[in-house]
Design a protein around this motif. Structure first.
Motif, short mmCIF file in Angstrom:
data_model
loop_
_atom_site.label_atom_id
_atom_site.label_comp_id
_atom_site.label_asym_id
_atom_site.label_seq_id
_atom_site.Cartn_x
_atom_site.Cartn_y
_atom_site.Cartn_z
N ARG A 1 0.96 -1.02 0.05
CA ARG A 1 0.13 -0.25 -0.15
C ARG A 1 0.73 1.27 -0.11
NH1 ARG A 1 -4.76 1.86 0.01
NH2 ARG A 1 -5.81 -0.23 -0.39
N GLN A 2 1.90 1.20 0.79
CA GLN A 2 2.88 1.99 0.87
C GLN A 2 3.56 2.52 -0.59
OE1 GLN A 2 5.67 1.08 4.20
NE2 GLN A 2 5.77 3.47 4.23
N VAL A 3 3.68 1.42 -1.40
CA VAL A 3 4.34 1.60 -2.58
C VAL A 3 3.13 2.35 -3.63
CG1 VAL A 3 5.25 0.50 -4.75
CG2 VAL A 3 5.97 0.00 -2.26
N TYR A 4 2.21 1.67 -3.44
CA TYR A 4 1.03 2.31 -4.40
C TYR A 4 0.81 3.84 -4.15
CZ TYR A 4 -0.26 -2.72 -5.56
OH TYR A 4 -0.14 -3.95 -5.81
N GLN A 5 0.70 3.99 -2.83
CA GLN A 5 0.59 5.57 -2.46
C GLN A 5 1.65 6.39 -2.94
OE1 GLN A 5 -2.04 7.08 -0.66
NE2 GLN A 5 -1.17 8.83 -1.49
N ALA A 6 3.03 5.76 -2.77
CA ALA A 6 4.09 6.39 -3.61
C ALA A 6 3.88 6.82 -4.97
CB ALA A 6 5.48 5.88 -3.17
N VAL A 7 3.35 5.72 -5.57
CA VAL A 7 3.27 5.82 -7.20
C VAL A 7 2.41 6.97 -7.45
CG1 VAL A 7 2.50 4.74 -9.12
CG2 VAL A 7 4.01 3.44 -7.61
N SER B 1 -5.82 20.20 2.36
CA SER B 1 -6.80 18.85 2.81
C SER B 1 -6.84 18.11 1.45
CB SER B 1 -8.30 19.66 2.43
OG SER B 1 -8.39 20.41 1.69
N SER B 2 -7.39 16.98 1.85
CA SER B 2 -7.00 15.80 0.99
C SER B 2 -8.38 14.95 0.62
CB SER B 2 -6.04 14.49 1.22
OG SER B 2 -4.79 15.16 1.73
N VAL B 3 -8.64 14.31 -0.30
CA VAL B 3 -9.60 13.43 -0.59
C VAL B 3 -9.33 11.90 -0.63
CG1 VAL B 3 -9.64 13.23 -3.23
CG2 VAL B 3 -11.53 12.74 -2.15
N HIS B 4 -10.19 11.04 -0.07
CA HIS B 4 -9.67 9.54 0.45
C HIS B 4 -10.49 8.84 -0.64
CE1 HIS B 4 -9.43 5.90 3.10
NE2 HIS B 4 -8.23 6.43 2.60
N VAL B 5 -9.73 8.33 -1.89
CA VAL B 5 -10.37 7.55 -2.93
C VAL B 5 -9.48 6.20 -2.78
CG1 VAL B 5 -10.63 7.42 -5.42
CG2 VAL B 5 -10.55 9.73 -4.10
N LEU B 6 -10.35 5.11 -2.90
CA LEU B 6 -9.78 3.73 -2.74
C LEU B 6 -8.61 3.30 -1.98
CD1 LEU B 6 -9.87 3.35 -6.80
CD2 LEU B 6 -11.58 2.62 -5.09
#
Lengths: 292, 237
Positions: free
Chosen positions: A3-9, A130-135
């Motif tokens: 998940r960390q890698v996906y977020q980094a991508v 601020s951020s949006v939380h998607v998937l």
């Protein structure tokens, strides 16, 4: 970890869009004028300061302020080209333009020190923090907006280059300035307007950079080295290449940063070296024209 | 239509053109010949504004156009092709045509396509110009100069480096354009091509005009034979 890698991508792709905005102007100017505008990094910072002034002193929204800063930066670009670069001719032109644009960078940096001092600033707005939380991913609004804007601007520049008479003149001038002049293209005008457009996009890049990083007058130097790496990797003069290289390098940096922040920057430049060994013209660079 | 008067041009210490005076009448095909280094291309460069004359003048339809910018010269009505073709390889053939046309409206596309058909490469209009053969590039260059409808066309070695059948094809296209009233100044080493096409020939040697007149007169001029033509012309005609 995955998940960390996906977020980094995801982060790398979004940040890459912001860098693409800054790099597109640099590669456009190189493509047409055959010069490296060393001042591009400082011009990005100038764009950030213009947004800062409009935001803090006049309370104008960062994105709305672009309606003022983009034309302002276009005029600055036109004046820079007309006053300094247009006059440079002959075999030493490329080397001289490096010095002239470096001098312009120093003058702009000095003026910014005089006006704002050495303290770091950062642009603020509700959507910056601020951020949006998607998937399951956190996507900061500022990067989403910036990425969307980058896509629109790059598509706009593509449309300008490939769908208009001016664009054909720009591409013809890029390929053979002499022949372009001899079939009626005013290449001086093309060069001046292209330089103006290349600098105008720094207003957008500057706003995005200023909203996502703290900056002071000499922040432009780290930026220019990164932008140069991006446009070389993308292929000098290639706008699509600048976008692809920005996304590739920033994603790589973002992923490596998970394990080692110290190595993240080194990998950024190491990727440049590795790709150029395999493909010396970069992702989308043109091979030299064949001899006739 | 086109006249140069006492044009002088040097590169370093070498005098490339010296008191060079030529005249191209309206609706004529004029030839410009001379040995390598005699100043033919330099004269083209001066006429088109690419090189600055140190002395003398260039006139187009009586208007002085000496040393004005190349894009202005083109706009005023002088189109030019090159010894080595200078097309724009990563633009399509049609885009090459539209770069040279004054506007980019539908009418210009139609006109551009008509010129491509005239030179016989309309089938390649969507191809990148860099994929054309050398002969096709020569034809494209001719077409994109034609699309701007210049008053005078300067052709620099239009038959250079192309096969004999294409040489004849290009000569036929020039004859057709001449019949339609177009004015040409042609630099060419192919004597058969020049002698068969031109109404009047000017001979340059070391930057100076050594003879000018109809082909039959020029080919027998002793100064021309001494300077350039020699026995080759007599053999080829």
């Amino acid at each position: 970890m995955a998940r960390q890698v996906y977020q980094a991508v995801v982060d790398g792709i979004l940040v890459g869009g912001v860098y693409a905005l800054m790099a597109v102007g640099l590669t456009l100017i190189f493509g047409v004028l055959d010069i490296i505008n060393i001042a591009q990094g400082v011009l990005v910072i100038l764009g950030a300061y213009l947004s800062y002034v409009l935001s803090v002193r006049l309370h104008i929204d960062l994105f709305v302020g672009l309606a003022i800063t983009v034309p302002a930066m276009f005029v600055i670009g036109v004046v820079l080209q007309w006053a300094f670069i247009r006059r440079l001719r002959g075999r030493e032109r490329t080397a001289m333009t490096l010095l002239v644009t470096y001098a312009a960078a120093l003058i702009i940096e000095g003026s910014l020190y005089e006006a704002f001092g050495p303290d770091y600033k950062q642009l603020s707005a509700p959507y910056v923090t601020s951020s949006v939380h998607v998937l399951g991913f956190y996507l900061p609004y500022i990067y989403l907006y910036g990425f969307a804007l980058a896509v629109v601007i790059i598509a706009g520049i593509y449309a300008l280059l490939y769908r208009t008479r001016f664009g054909r003149s720009v591409r013809a001038t890029t390929q053979d300035e002499t022949a372009a002049r001899l079939i009626g293209i005013d290449t001086s005008r093309v060069a001046t307007l292209t330089f103006g457009i290349g600098v105008a996009v720094t207003a957008v890049g500057g706003m995005m950079f200023g909203a996502t990083n703290s900056f002071n007058p000499n922040s432009g130097y780290d930026l220019i080295s990164r932008l140069l790496a991006i446009i070389i990797l993308g292929g000098l003069g290639s706008i699509g290449g600048a976008l692809a290289a920005s996304v590739f390098m920033l994603t790589l940096e973002s992923v490596v940063d998970i394990w080692s922040p110290q190595w993240a920057i080194a990998v950024f430049y190491a990727a440049l070296v590795v790709v150029l060994v395999v493909r010396p013209t970069g992702f989308f660079g043109r091979a030299p024209a064949r001899a006739q | 239509m086109l006249r140069t008067e006492g044009v002088r041009k040097s590169y370093g210490g070498v005098r490339a053109l010296d008191e060079c005076t030529i005249e191209v009448g309206e609706g004529t095909v004029a030839g410009l010949i001379g040995p390598n280094g005699s100043g033919k291309t330099t004269l083209f460069n001066v006429i088109t504004g690419y090189a600055k004359a140190e002395a003398g003048n260039v006139y187009l339809a009586g208007t002085k156009i000496t040393n004005i910018a190349p894009d202005k010269v083109f706009t005023l009505g002088i189109g030019r092709t090159f010894q080595l073709t200078r097309i724009f390889p990563t633009l399509t053939v049609m885009e090459n045509m539209l770069v040279a046309s004054r506007h980019a409206r539908a009418a210009d596309r139609k006109r551009a396509m008509a010129q491509l058909e005239f030179v016989g490469i309309a089938g390649h209009h969507a191809a990148l110009a860099g994929t054309l053969s050398y002969g096709q590039r020569k034809l494209l260059e001719l077409a994109y100069v034609l699309v701007a409808d210049p008053a005078v066309m300067l052709l620099d070695e239009p038959a250079g480096g192309v096969n004999p059948s294409l040489v004849n094809y290009i000569a036929d296209r020039i004859r057709e354009l001449h019949a339609a009233g177009k004015t040409f100044l042609i630099v060419e080493h192919n004597m058969e091509f020049v002698m068969g096409l031109c109404d009047r020939i000017t001979v340059l040697d070391s930057g100076t005009v050594v003879a000018a007149g109809p082909p039959d007169i020029v080919r027998t001029d002793r100064r021309v034979l001494d300077a350039y033509l020699g026995e080759d012309v007599e053999d080829s005609t």
